[in-house]
Design a protein around this motif. Structure first.
Motif, mmCIF file in Angstrom:
data_model
loop_
_atom_site.group_PDB
_atom_site.id
_atom_site.type_symbol
_atom_site.label_atom_id
_atom_site.label_comp_id
_atom_site.label_asym_id
_atom_site.label_seq_id
_atom_site.Cartn_x
_atom_site.Cartn_y
_atom_site.Cartn_z
ATOM 1 N N TRP A 255 24.967 119.325 -7.954
ATOM 2 C CA TRP A 255 23.790 119.531 -7.109
ATOM 3 C C TRP A 255 23.530 121.029 -6.971
ATOM 4 O O TRP A 255 24.473 121.824 -6.844
ATOM 5 N N MET A 256 22.265 121.396 -6.973
ATOM 6 C CA MET A 256 21.915 122.793 -6.722
ATOM 7 C C MET A 256 22.049 123.058 -5.224
ATOM 8 O O MET A 256 21.375 122.414 -4.407
ATOM 9 N N MET A 257 22.941 123.984 -4.864
ATOM 10 C CA MET A 257 23.118 124.294 -3.439
ATOM 11 C C MET A 257 23.546 125.747 -3.275
ATOM 12 O O MET A 257 24.090 126.369 -4.200
ATOM 13 N N SER A 273 21.422 122.123 0.447
ATOM 14 C CA SER A 273 20.787 121.702 -0.809
ATOM 15 C C SER A 273 19.494 120.974 -0.460
ATOM 16 O O SER A 273 19.336 120.468 0.662
ATOM 17 N N TYR A 275 16.316 118.504 -2.569
ATOM 18 C CA TYR A 275 15.511 118.042 -3.702
ATOM 19 C C TYR A 275 14.511 117.027 -3.174
ATOM 20 O O TYR A 275 14.641 116.532 -2.035
ATOM 21 N N SER A 342 29.628 116.168 4.206
ATOM 22 C CA SER A 342 28.193 116.369 3.989
ATOM 23 C C SER A 342 27.355 115.391 4.797
ATOM 24 O O SER A 342 27.690 114.209 4.896
ATOM 25 N N THR A 365 29.053 125.693 -4.771
ATOM 26 C CA THR A 365 27.803 126.400 -4.497
ATOM 27 C C THR A 365 27.393 127.245 -5.709
ATOM 28 O O THR A 365 28.228 127.874 -6.352
ATOM 29 N N ASN A 366 26.064 127.218 -5.977
ATOM 30 C CA ASN A 366 25.542 127.975 -7.122
ATOM 31 C C ASN A 366 25.506 129.474 -6.856
ATOM 32 O O ASN A 366 25.864 130.277 -7.707
ATOM 33 N N MET A 395 13.370 125.720 -4.915
ATOM 34 C CA MET A 395 14.103 125.049 -3.832
ATOM 35 C C MET A 395 13.895 125.786 -2.504
ATOM 36 O O MET A 395 13.680 125.159 -1.470
#
Length: 708
Positions: A255-257, A273, A275, A342, A365-366, A395
């Protein structure tokens, strides 16, 4: 003497007569004879007796005999004032009991005392008298040592202690004049004799860097170091997340976060995050799973509960957990596998949470984002920063969109937003303040606030309806008397409050704050509104949060720095794993009240210590600007002068004795000082130019004078 004065004098005389040890219960006829009351004055005596009875001072027996009411004794904690009087906080009493100076009877700050409460008429604060001291509250005190030839004196930093402490030379531990010391009190003294003590620690010289802050740390008894046993436990904690740790968890590593924090933050305990699912937003608030590393009843857990919270002082952080944990395996560092708890919420265009899931997860985390860079992307449209984080920009834009929806919904229901500028103190390497300025509260900080609030509400509502023992964050409705006073005050500025049956809806206060936004009186009315409200606290009963206009609220999002969050993470995880049986419910029911109480008390302690360090550094900073002129706003008016707040949040007092151009009277109803001859006025919200006259680091006070 007026008729009212005569009546009150006679009333006092009758009551004092009935308080005499020789007095025996009497009927009104007998009282008339003994007091020599004439026949024509009997109706007045009857009225006096009725009034004394209504005030609870006397009682009437079934046989028609009057006697003094039995004085009830109660126990509470004494809070001293430097002017000699004090207040006693009694559990169950709505307000503190005022203790006049002549009735303190040797009680000192924080003593547990037994008091009698005097009966009073409605509308006045209750008064009392200390009859005995059950337990001394301050066993040790931080002070400045002053040496003499054969003895010394310790001058307490806490002005509420009220007296110097005599130190025999052999008990001074070699302290010299100007040393900050911790003194253990060996005798509390009595009339005409000072308390005695012995020096148990020399903190450092008053002029040494860091001694001032360390003195506050000692004064508030803030635990700093962790024991060897605890540090040994920490060393045994795994440094990396293993496949065994991940077993049974939702894997969200693709996941992008991001984390979004201040530049200097090292304990990153929340990631976000987002979406889209059709027109709905899927918001993930991912919190470090600290409970995986801090086991219940372990030495680490016991210490965390004792501390209750991390403490953020101007020059240091005193963490709730050792930094090896909070900055290491529990910190959601960029690109690292981490265990999390989460809260994943599906939110529609109206800001309603239409579905949610609370799960044990593993995340990565990204990017580690800062408030500054997110602001540059969303508010400043900084091309270079947008290019650097281009894969995340869509985002962030959706996050801004959702945050606005959530904020609008919260405001619509009446959530109150006190947008006061918090103080940021910038220090040099020696700990000296080189700048004081308001904290920047921008689009990025508000975005994170909005996401954390919705996660906290969602978790609280979920566990309330599951009827599982829990720790909530509650904020009671304000006292009707305080709201009535606020209403009267704001009428002077042309504002009104709609008050229902003895209570006010948060929406009314929110409307008021919106009306004063941008006006000269904004700061004052906002502060007075805040002061009219109660303090938020931790409880096991979900009674709602008045300030947020929320029926359900808890603290779920910061287990690294707040114990209640860590506690409810354990409850959530046991419930997710299907282990919340009757035994576990009983266990939590037996401990959570004490946890909530401890957390509330340590939170107050931390807030007070944090405030003291900021006040200290403000005084130190302004002491370097004596004689300089500043423009500020009158932020408070009293009979002894008015307070002026500068744009950098520093506040100082202009004393009425320094207003030499006229004789000024204080008008409490309008919060004004008015010149008798000139009709010159100093009122709340008025812009004014002042000169810094003095700054006292000991008293934490700053004095201004009017600029010529």
């Amino acid at each position: 003497m007026s008729n009212i004065d005569k009546y009150e004098t006679r009333k006092k005389m009758v009551y004092e007569f009935m308080c005499d040890d020789m007095y025996v219960p009497m009927k009104i006829k007998e009282l008339c004879i003994v007091l020599g009351v004439k026949k024509e004055d009997r109706p007045q005596l009857e009225q006096i007796l009725l009034d004394l009875q209504a005030e609870g001072r006397i009682t009437l027996s079934k046989r028609g005999k009057y006697s003094k009411s039995e004085i009830k004794k109660t126990v509470g904690v004494f809070t001293a004032h430097q002017r000699g009087f004090g207040f006693v906080t009694v559990e169950g009493e709505h307000d503190d009991i005022f203790i006049p100076a002549e009735y303190v009877n040797g009680a000192m700050h924080m003593d547990t005392v037994e008091i009698t409460i005097s009966p009073v008429t409605t509308g006045r604060r209750k008064e009392g008298k200390v009859v005995s001291i059950i337990e001394r509250g301050m066993k040790q005190i931080v002070a400045t040592y002053e040496a003499s030839d054969n003895f010394g004196f310790a001058v307490p930093d806490n002005t509420r202690f009220g007296t110097d402490i005599f130190i025999p030379k052999e008990r001074s531990k070699g302290a010299m004049s100007g040393h900050k010391v911790v003194v253990e009190i060996t005798s509390y003294g009595k009339k005409g004799k000072k308390p005695e003590g012995k020096v148990v620690e020399i903190i450092g010289h008053i002029d040494d860097p860091g001694t001032d802050i360390l003195s506050i740390v000692r004064a508030y008894d803030l635990p700093v170091d962790f024991s060897e046993k605890i540090m040994h436990q920490v060393q045994n904690v795994a440094k990396d997340v293993t496949s065994a740790d991940m077993a049974g968890r939702m894997d969200l590593r693709d996941w992008m976060m991001v984390t979004i924090d201040g530049e200097d933050a090292k304990d990153l305990d929340d990631a976000v995050s987002l979406y889209m699912d059709g027109e709905n937003y899927v918001l993930g608030v991912h919190i470090a799973d600290v409970s995986n590393y801090v086991q219940e009843h372990s030495a680490l857990d016991v210490e965390a509960l004792k501390r209750g919270t991390s403490v953020y002082l101007v020059d240091r952080v005193i963490p709730m957990l050792p930094r090896e944990l909070s900055n290491g395996i529990c910190s959601l560092n960029e690109g690292c596998d981490r265990l999390a708890l989460s809260c994943i919420m599906t939110i529609n265009k109206k800001g309603e949470v239409i579905d949610h899931k609370i799960a044990e997860t593993v995340i990565k985390t990204n990017r580690r984002m800062t408030y500054t860079n997110v602001k540059k992307i969303l508010a400043d449209k900084d091309a270079a920063v947008i290019e650097e984080y281009k894969e995340l920009v869509p985002m962030f834009e959706k996050m801004e969109e959702l945050a606005a929806i959530l904020r609008k919904k919260r405001m619509k229901r009446g959530s109150i937003d006190f947008d006061f500028p918090e103080t940021k103190v910038v220090l040099d390497e020696a700990g000296r303040p080189i700048d004081i300025k308001p904290y920047d509260r921008n689009v990025a900080t508000k975005l994170i606030e909005d996401f954390m609030l919705i996660a906290n509400e969602t978790v609280a509502e979920d566990y309330f309806w599951q009827e599982i023992p829990f720790v909530y964050r509650t904020h009671d409705k304000p006292d009707s008397e305080k709201i009535a006073k606020l209403s009267t005050f704001i009428n002077n500025f042309g504002y009104t409050l709609h008050i229902g049956t003895d209570e006010v809806h948060p929406k009314e206060l929110q409307k008021l704050l919106m009306k004063v936004d941008g006006t000269d009186e904004e700061s004052l009315i906002s502060r007075l509104t805040l002061r009219s409200m109660k303090q938020a606290r931790y409880t096991t009963a979900c009674t709602g949060h008045f300030g947020l206009a929320a029926n359900y609220y808890c603290h779920f999002t910061s287990p690294i720095r707040r114990y209640p969050d860590l506690q409810i993470h354990r409850i959530i995880k046991e419930n997710i794993r299907g282990r919340m049986n009757d035994n576990r419910r009983e266990h939590y029911e037996s401990i959570l009240d004490a946890v909530a109480k401890q957390a509330s008390e340590t939170e107050r302690r931390a807030e007070e210590a944090e405030r003291e360090t900021v006040k200290l550094k403000k005084c130190e900073y302004m002491s370097n600007h004596i004689g300089e002129s500043f423009e500020g706003v009158i932020s408070g008016v009293t009979e002894w002068g008015f307070f002026v707040e500068l744009p950098n949040t520093v506040e100082g007092l202009v004393r009425v004795t320094d207003l030499t151009d006229d004789f000024y009277e204080f008008y409490e109803d309008t919060y004004e000082l008015v010149g008798s001859a000139t009709n010159k006025r100093y009122k709340l919200g008025q812009k004014i130019k002042v000169v810094v006259d003095s700054a006292d680091k000991i008293m934490r006070t700053i004095d201004f004078k009017l600029a010529e």
